[in-house]
Design an enzyme around this catalytic site. Structure first.
Site, PDB file in Angstrom:
ATOM      1  N   ASN A 122      34.529  46.525 -10.264  1.00 40.27           N
ATOM      2  CA  ASN A 122      35.500  45.824  -9.409  1.00 40.27           C
ATOM      3  C   ASN A 122      34.837  44.738  -8.573  1.00 40.27           C
ATOM      4  O   ASN A 122      35.328  43.617  -8.497  1.00 40.27           O
ATOM      5  CB  ASN A 122      36.233  46.825  -8.508  1.00 40.27           C
ATOM      6  CG  ASN A 122      37.072  47.793  -9.331  1.00 40.27           C
ATOM      7  OD1 ASN A 122      37.268  47.581 -10.530  1.00 40.27           O
ATOM      8  ND2 ASN A 122      37.543  48.848  -8.698  1.00 40.27           N
ATOM      9  N   THR A 167      60.433   0.283  -6.298  1.00 44.84           N
ATOM     10  CA  THR A 167      61.013   1.534  -5.804  1.00 44.84           C
ATOM     11  C   THR A 167      62.186   1.780  -6.732  1.00 44.84           C
ATOM     12  O   THR A 167      62.821   0.827  -7.215  1.00 44.84           O
ATOM     13  CB  THR A 167      61.503   1.422  -4.341  1.00 44.84           C
ATOM     14  OG1 THR A 167      62.525   0.426  -4.280  1.00 44.84           O
ATOM     15  CG2 THR A 167      60.363   1.038  -3.393  1.00 44.84           C
ATOM     16  N   HIS A 168      62.447   3.033  -7.033  1.00 40.37           N
ATOM     17  CA  HIS A 168      63.481   3.392  -8.022  1.00 40.37           C
ATOM     18  C   HIS A 168      63.202   2.744  -9.387  1.00 40.37           C
ATOM     19  O   HIS A 168      64.118   2.559 -10.180  1.00 40.37           O
ATOM     20  CB  HIS A 168      64.882   2.982  -7.554  1.00 40.37           C
ATOM     21  CG  HIS A 168      65.178   3.340  -6.130  1.00 40.37           C
ATOM     22  ND1 HIS A 168      65.796   4.510  -5.766  1.00 40.37           N
ATOM     23  CD2 HIS A 168      64.901   2.697  -4.965  1.00 40.37           C
ATOM     24  CE1 HIS A 168      65.913   4.561  -4.442  1.00 40.37           C
ATOM     25  NE2 HIS A 168      65.364   3.477  -3.929  1.00 40.37           N
ATOM     26  N   SER A 289      51.360   4.974 -36.079  1.00 45.04           N
ATOM     27  CA  SER A 289      52.415   5.815 -36.619  1.00 45.04           C
ATOM     28  C   SER A 289      52.236   5.898 -38.126  1.00 45.04           C
ATOM     29  O   SER A 289      51.818   4.935 -38.762  1.00 45.04           O
ATOM     30  CB  SER A 289      53.775   5.203 -36.295  1.00 45.04           C
ATOM     31  OG  SER A 289      54.746   5.655 -37.222  1.00 45.04           O
ATOM     32  N   LYS A 295      53.364   0.245 -34.840  1.00 44.44           N
ATOM     33  CA  LYS A 295      53.251   1.049 -33.633  1.00 44.44           C
ATOM     34  C   LYS A 295      51.823   1.170 -33.104  1.00 44.44           C
ATOM     35  O   LYS A 295      50.850   1.161 -33.840  1.00 44.44           O
ATOM     36  CB  LYS A 295      53.776   2.488 -33.892  1.00 44.44           C
ATOM     37  CG  LYS A 295      55.269   2.573 -34.070  1.00 44.44           C
ATOM     38  CD  LYS A 295      56.074   2.240 -32.816  1.00 44.44           C
ATOM     39  CE  LYS A 295      56.019   3.325 -31.776  1.00 44.44           C
ATOM     40  NZ  LYS A 295      56.787   4.518 -32.184  1.00 44.44           N
ATOM     41  N   ASN A 297      50.547   3.744 -30.164  1.00 44.92           N
ATOM     42  CA  ASN A 297      51.088   4.773 -29.269  1.00 44.92           C
ATOM     43  C   ASN A 297      50.061   5.251 -28.240  1.00 44.92           C
ATOM     44  O   ASN A 297      48.905   5.472 -28.571  1.00 44.92           O
ATOM     45  CB  ASN A 297      51.576   5.967 -30.091  1.00 44.92           C
ATOM     46  CG  ASN A 297      52.763   5.601 -30.978  1.00 44.92           C
ATOM     47  OD1 ASN A 297      53.576   4.757 -30.599  1.00 44.92           O
ATOM     48  ND2 ASN A 297      52.835   6.224 -32.140  1.00 44.92           N
ATOM     49  N   GLU A 302      50.116  10.290 -22.930  1.00 46.05           N
ATOM     50  CA  GLU A 302      51.218  11.260 -23.024  1.00 46.05           C
ATOM     51  C   GLU A 302      50.691  12.688 -22.917  1.00 46.05           C
ATOM     52  O   GLU A 302      51.302  13.553 -22.282  1.00 46.05           O
ATOM     53  CB  GLU A 302      51.968  11.068 -24.335  1.00 46.05           C
ATOM     54  CG  GLU A 302      52.685   9.728 -24.430  1.00 46.05           C
ATOM     55  CD  GLU A 302      53.135   9.430 -25.844  1.00 46.05           C
ATOM     56  OE1 GLU A 302      54.206   9.918 -26.241  1.00 46.05           O
ATOM     57  OE2 GLU A 302      52.417   8.721 -26.569  1.00 46.05           O
ATOM     58  N   GLN A 334      42.933  41.855 -14.483  1.00 50.17           N
ATOM     59  CA  GLN A 334      42.181  41.369 -15.636  1.00 50.17           C
ATOM     60  C   GLN A 334      42.883  40.144 -16.248  1.00 50.17           C
ATOM     61  O   GLN A 334      42.259  39.343 -16.932  1.00 50.17           O
ATOM     62  CB  GLN A 334      42.062  42.486 -16.672  1.00 50.17           C
ATOM     63  CG  GLN A 334      41.327  42.105 -17.923  1.00 50.17           C
ATOM     64  CD  GLN A 334      40.881  43.314 -18.714  1.00 50.17           C
ATOM     65  OE1 GLN A 334      39.911  43.968 -18.360  1.00 50.17           O
ATOM     66  NE2 GLN A 334      41.611  43.630 -19.774  1.00 50.17           N
ATOM     67  N   LYS A 337      42.012  35.822 -15.660  1.00 49.21           N
ATOM     68  CA  LYS A 337      41.102  34.837 -16.256  1.00 49.21           C
ATOM     69  C   LYS A 337      41.760  33.845 -17.219  1.00 49.21           C
ATOM     70  O   LYS A 337      41.472  32.640 -17.127  1.00 49.21           O
ATOM     71  CB  LYS A 337      39.923  35.554 -16.909  1.00 49.21           C
ATOM     72  CG  LYS A 337      38.997  36.149 -15.856  1.00 49.21           C
ATOM     73  CD  LYS A 337      38.104  37.234 -16.400  1.00 49.21           C
ATOM     74  CE  LYS A 337      37.929  38.366 -15.416  1.00 49.21           C
ATOM     75  NZ  LYS A 337      39.118  39.289 -15.337  1.00 49.21           N
TER      76      LYS A 337
END
Ligand code: ARG
Length: 470
Positions: A122, A167-168, A289, A295, A297, A302, A334, A337
């Site tokens: 322990n 903003t937004h 892709s 593409k 990516n 991500e 236990q 971990k």
């Protein structure tokens, strides 16, 4: 018959605590109990803890020096086996602690049985795990600093590169890319601080708490604490073996860091869209892709964004494991971990990938500057000019500016192209000096308040941080 007087004579096939038992564990008992596959990662800490404990036992005269020598020699051999990948991990010995002890018995025989004097798994696991988490926090701080350096370099190169501030996610006021990136330097600075705080709180030694109540042997807890780099021994043996708040606190710090990483990752994703076109990453940090040849990516960004799920999930997992456990140790613990290992592995990858992306990011200054002026982003500058130059109350200036934006929109021009005659229809006192504040450059340069986006201010903050991190 106690553990310490009867070393395991037949380490293979029998568990180390077999004395009281007449039957071997059922298969399902072993299957649910075994943790060696996970906690083998604690081997370095386990050896370090055993060495410190053994030396202390000998120094206190609790075990003889010949036995201590034999134990330390055996631990050296085991450490070599572990390092070289030759160590025979065995499920029947459940966890790293009993695997090491069983191997020690095979290597040195009788004296091995004295190592577990005045110790329990322990306090042993609490010690090992604290050491591991402490190291993980230290490593993370180093990685965060590397990311901050990459951000500082990009910020310096782009201290005056105009971009829209949002903003937004709507154009709000022009800022510089340097200023934007420095916001993350601040965030990651606080993250590093949280890991450092967690470290200082966790840096107390559980070793010597034994099973839960302390030990009748004349152990020296200060000595083992010092040998393992802890500041002091923990002051309550029940607490020492039964809390995992140090792991939770580190996971909370990891979770907040992951949140910051995911925000920056999201911005890189957005910036790399053709619609934004603010930045690109080199080929080696993007993917293509299999069907759409055009593409490019931002998979790494991500995935950094997505790692937050694992990391924050780990915090929830361990918080839930710990909830409602009576003092002191329960086997539930236990399960502490896997979430911690998983979270730190994910954070390690995410920080490394983000550092590479930030260092390699290629900003498109023209696109950003063009966008910085779009969307009437200097409207606040017009309102501020009305307040400063004409003594207008800000609320009225806001109203007049709104009308100017409406007029510019109707004429299909930007605020800085609105003829003076149009502005004067809205407020007779406006003079052509107003055009001095309507460009994004002027807007940015005027924001000299401490912490603002003016390039000189940004450069000063960059210099502060370089000094702090030096
Ligand atoms: N493998 C165990 C764990 O990680 C070690 C402690 C076991 N203690 C016990 N009383 N069964 O928690």
């Amino acid at each position: 018959m106690s553990d310490q007087s009867t070393p395991p004579k037949e380490p293979t096939g029998q568990s180390l605590w077999g004395g009281r038992f007449s039957a071997k564990p059922a298969e399902i008992m072993q299957a649910i109990n075994v943790s060696i596959g996970v906690d083998k990662r604690l081997w370095e800490q386990d050896i370090a803890g055993s060495r410190a404990h053994c030396r202390m036992l000998a120094a206190q005269g609790i075990i003889g020096s010949a036995d201590a020598e034999a134990i330390l020699g055996g631990l050296d051999t085991i450490e070599g086996e572990l390092r070289d990948g030759d160590f025979p991990f065995r499920d029947q010995y459940e966890d790293i602690h009993m695997n090491v002890e069983a191997r020690l018995a095979e290597l040195i025989g009788e004296p091995s049985g004295r190592l577990h004097t005045a110790r329990s798994r322990n306090d042993q696991v609490a010690t090992d795990f604290r050491l591991w988490v402490r190291d993980a926090c230290d490593r993370t701080v180093v990685q965060i600093h590397a990311l901050q350096h990459a951000l500082l370099d990009q910020a310096e190169a782009n201290a005056d590169a105009l971009m829209p501030g949002f903003t937004h996610l709507q154009p709000a006021q022009p800022v510089t890319l340097g200023h934007h990136l420095m916001a993350y330097v601040e965030m990651f600075g606080r993250d590093a601080g949280r890991f450092a705080d967690a470290r200082s709180r966790m840096n107390e030694s559980p070793l010597g708490a034994a099973a839960l109540a302390g030990s009748p042997f004349p152990i020296d807890r200060e000595a083992t604490a010092g040998a393992l780099g802890f500041d002091r021994p923990m002051a309550n043996s029940l607490d020492a073996v039964s809390d995992r708040d140090f792991a939770l606190e580190s996971l909370a710090a990891a979770s907040i860091t992951a949140g910051h990483l995911s925000r920056l990752a999201e911005e890189i994703v957005v910036w790399m869209t053709p619609q934004f076109g603010f930045a690109t990453l080199p080929d080696d940090l993007t993917t293509g892709s299999s069907i759409m040849p055009q593409k490019r990516n931002p998979d790494a960004a991500e995935l950094v964004r997505a790692k937050t799920g694992r990391i924050t999930g780990s915090l929830i997992a361990l918080t839930t494991v710990m909830k409602g456990l009576p003092l002191a140790y329960s086997k539930d613990m236990q399960e502490d971990k896997p979430p911690v290992f998983e979270a730190f592995d994910a954070l390690d990858l995410a920080l490394t990938a983000m550092t590479a992306m930030v260092a390699a990011l290629i900003p498109n200054r023209e696109r950003m500057a063009a966008a910085a002026g779009a969307g009437f982003s200097t409207a606040t500058d017009l309102a501020d000019w009305l307040v400063r130059e004409l003594g207008m109350p800000f609320r009225r200036a806001h109203h007049v500016t709104g009308a100017a934006v409406k007029r510019a929109e109707a004429l299909g021009v930007g605020l800085d192209q609105l003829p003076l005659s149009e502005l004067q229809k809205l407020e007779a006192g406006i003079t052509d000096s107003v055009y001095g504040v309507l460009s994004p450059e002027a807007s940015v340069a005027s924001r000299r308040s401490f912490g603002g986006t003016a390039p000189d201010g940004v450069r000063a903050r960059i210099a502060d941080w370089k000094e702090r991190l030096a």
